[in-house]
Design an enzyme around this catalytic site. Structure first.
Site, PDB file in Angstrom:
ATOM      1  N   ALA A  11      -4.522   0.855  15.390  1.00  0.00           N
ATOM      2  CA  ALA A  11      -3.879   1.459  16.559  1.00  0.00           C
ATOM      3  C   ALA A  11      -2.362   1.405  16.517  1.00  0.00           C
ATOM      4  O   ALA A  11      -1.698   2.115  17.266  1.00  0.00           O
ATOM      5  CB  ALA A  11      -4.378   0.775  17.837  1.00  0.00           C
ATOM      6  N   ARG A  16       8.223  -0.631  11.706  1.00  0.00           N
ATOM      7  CA  ARG A  16       9.001  -1.101  10.552  1.00  0.00           C
ATOM      8  C   ARG A  16       8.886  -0.160   9.355  1.00  0.00           C
ATOM      9  O   ARG A  16       9.682  -0.248   8.416  1.00  0.00           O
ATOM     10  CB  ARG A  16       8.557  -2.511  10.163  1.00  0.00           C
ATOM     11  N   THR A  79      -3.833  -7.718  19.209  1.00  0.00           N
ATOM     12  CA  THR A  79      -5.052  -7.547  18.419  1.00  0.00           C
ATOM     13  C   THR A  79      -6.306  -7.947  19.181  1.00  0.00           C
ATOM     14  O   THR A  79      -7.370  -7.335  19.004  1.00  0.00           O
ATOM     15  CB  THR A  79      -4.944  -8.368  17.126  1.00  0.00           C
ATOM     16  N   GLU A 155       0.628 -18.241  15.254  1.00  0.00           N
ATOM     17  CA  GLU A 155       1.498 -17.171  14.781  1.00  0.00           C
ATOM     18  C   GLU A 155       2.877 -17.733  14.453  1.00  0.00           C
ATOM     19  O   GLU A 155       3.320 -18.734  15.028  1.00  0.00           O
ATOM     20  CB  GLU A 155       1.619 -16.080  15.843  1.00  0.00           C
ATOM     21  N   ASN A 170      -3.351 -16.989   7.473  1.00  0.00           N
ATOM     22  CA  ASN A 170      -4.395 -16.135   8.012  1.00  0.00           C
ATOM     23  C   ASN A 170      -4.164 -14.715   7.520  1.00  0.00           C
ATOM     24  O   ASN A 170      -3.093 -14.137   7.728  1.00  0.00           O
ATOM     25  CB  ASN A 170      -4.339 -16.186   9.544  1.00  0.00           C
ATOM     26  N   ARG A 333      -2.253  26.803 -12.953  1.00  0.00           N
ATOM     27  CA  ARG A 333      -2.331  26.815 -11.497  1.00  0.00           C
ATOM     28  C   ARG A 333      -3.777  26.951 -11.037  1.00  0.00           C
ATOM     29  O   ARG A 333      -4.676  27.200 -11.855  1.00  0.00           O
ATOM     30  CB  ARG A 333      -1.439  27.938 -10.952  1.00  0.00           C
ATOM     31  N   ALA A 423       3.728  46.047 -28.990  1.00  0.00           N
ATOM     32  CA  ALA A 423       4.799  45.226 -28.421  1.00  0.00           C
ATOM     33  C   ALA A 423       5.745  46.069 -27.579  1.00  0.00           C
ATOM     34  O   ALA A 423       6.057  47.211 -27.920  1.00  0.00           O
ATOM     35  CB  ALA A 423       5.565  44.533 -29.539  1.00  0.00           C
TER      36      ALA A 423
END
Length: 459
Positions: A11, A16, A79, A155, A170, A333, A423
């Site tokens: 979510a 950052r 979370t 944390e 963790n 291609r 040619a």
């Protein structure tokens, strides 16, 4: 076997990353990070998978498709709050629920399987996937008691000086007894530095209820990398590339310089293929045995046959037969089909073209929207003039035809079997079988005229 479910946390916007693209959609080895997580989790045969989406929900759903159910986290409150959004889908189920992060693309299916097995074997209410690292900055620390049991997770922003020295981290991946998880989530508080509901707080809540909390320590910290910025994204890319290349080399593929070879996960390469430096192989490409690719070639969604050589060239969405020689500097291609023993030489471009067995376009030509038979020779500088500014038209060249240098074939046009085009010709009408077509102005020589021009310049 107990029911197994998964909740994937996807979510977050990922500020950052400094990107308009939502974090979990950033690609690693050509595949969105969250897609790697889903693909690996699917190897453990889950009963239900739920992905928590928020920012960019519609785009994330489009990427994942029907591989998962979805729940939207309208507010980004942490979370723990994210997992709680799946309560109506999972709370009454018996069994085990794994919670994984959509930004951990390197965790393998084997590790997920080992985590499930450890959790179920231990009969734990919660099991944490942990790892050891010399530089734990940014990670939650796993705090153990005097008997080495997991006591809680703290944390980094909430850790004391002594807790910051802990090197067991963790990884953000857990297994839970499903019912115990959702009961404990209702007791999680947001009394912390971020004002969020942390999923790791469930560990301490379960411990306080005398529930068993276990930890599965993976020996591979690199695998647990969470991608939060572009530097970590590059690190994940490097690790994934190394993993993919090592798999192919163990299966008998010679990669001359693995550090400068880029192969995506869905590519199939048979043994005794040689891949030179600077090569990029993408999509659902298949490279058959004894082929040689590179250096500095890019292959995307192509089938390349046995003993075929591709040098310093680009090929997209096409099929290339056996014993074909391509390059250097050829461009194939999409929607092209090159037959066996054919040749596409330097600075040749083909597009939406069938080139038959043993046919050759050796250099400096554009062959677009064409059906070329077998044993055809197309001379230097030939162009199939396929576009009138509005529509594309087909050029058909029969078997054993010979197209001279600097010819323009104005489509729609057919050059018959066994015919010759002189040619420098511009062909606007069909050429019958076994005919010689000459379509150029008659040469005129004006003797002495050059000298006259030179004298004018002097005057």
């Amino acid at each position: 076997m107990t029911n197994r479910n998964a909740v994937i946390l996807a979510a977050g916007q990922g500020t950052r990353m400094k990107s308009k693209l939502y974090k979990v959609l950033h690609p690693v080895a050509g595949r969105a990070m969250v897609q790697h997580v889903i693909d690996q989790l699917n190897t453990v045969k889950l009963d239900k998978m739920v992905t928590i989406v928020g920012f960019g929900a519609d785009i994330v759903k489009e990427q994942i498709g029907d591989a998962s159910e979805f729940v939207v986290q309208e507010e980004q409150l942490g979370t723990g709050h994210a997992v709680l959004q799946a309560e109506h889908l999972l709370k009454d189920q018996e069994g085990t629920t794994i919670v994984a992060c959509g930004d951990t693309p390197l965790i393998t299916g084997e590790t997920f399987q080992e985590l499930f097995a450890h959790h179920e074997r231990e009969g734990a209410a919660a099991t944490i996937l942990t790892a050891q690292t010399e530089n734990p900055a940014g990670y939650g620390r796993v705090i153990r008691n005097e008997t080495n049991e997991v006591e809680r997770i703290v944390e980094q922003k909430d850790a004391s000086e002594s807790e910051l020295l802990v090197k067991e981290i963790n990884t953000g991946t857990y297994c839970f007894n499903n019912k115990a998880l959702f009961q404990a989530l209702h007791e999680v508080s947001n009394d912390n530095a971020q004002g969020e509901y942390y999923l790791p707080d469930v560990i301490e809540i379960l411990r306080n209820k005398s529930e068993k909390v276990s930890a599965f320590l993976t020996p591979n910290f690199e695998e647990t990398l969470g991608v939060n910025d572009r530097a970590a994204l590059a690190q994940a890319e490097k690790t994934m590339r190394k993993r993919i290349n090592e798999k192919h080399m163990r299966n008998g593929v010679s990669i001359i310089d693995p550090d400068h070879t880029y192969i995506e996960p869905d590519v199939v390469i048979e043994s005794d293929v040689i891949i030179h430096p600077g090569t990029i192989i993408k999509g659902a490409s298949t490279i058959k045995t004894n082929a040689e690719i590179g250096p500095n070639s890019e292959i995307n969604n192509c089938y390349i046959g046995e003993d075929t050589i591709v040098k310093q060239s680009v090929a997209n969405d096409s099929k290339i037969g056996d014993r074909v020689k391509i390059g250097p500097f050829a461009h194939i291609r999409p929607e092209s089909n090159v037959g066996n023993d054919a040749k596409l030489g330097n600075f040749v471009e083909i597009k939406k073209t069938v080139l038959g067995d043993n046919s050759k376009v050796s250099h400096l030509s554009y062959i677009g929207d064409a059906d070329v038979g077998s044993n055809v020779n197309i001379g230097c500088g030939t162009i199939t003039v396929n576009y009138d500014g509005t529509n594309k038209f087909l050029t058909t060249i029969g078997d054993d035809a010979f197209i001279g240098c600097n010819s323009n074939l104005i489509a729609p046009v057919t050059v018959g079997k066994g015919s010759y085009v002189a040619a420098g010709s511009t062909i606007t009408d069909d050429v019958p079988e076994d005919a010689l077509s000459v379509a150029r102005a008659r040469q005129t020589n004006k003797e002495g005229y050059a000298a006259k021009l030179k004298s004018r310049k002097k005057d």
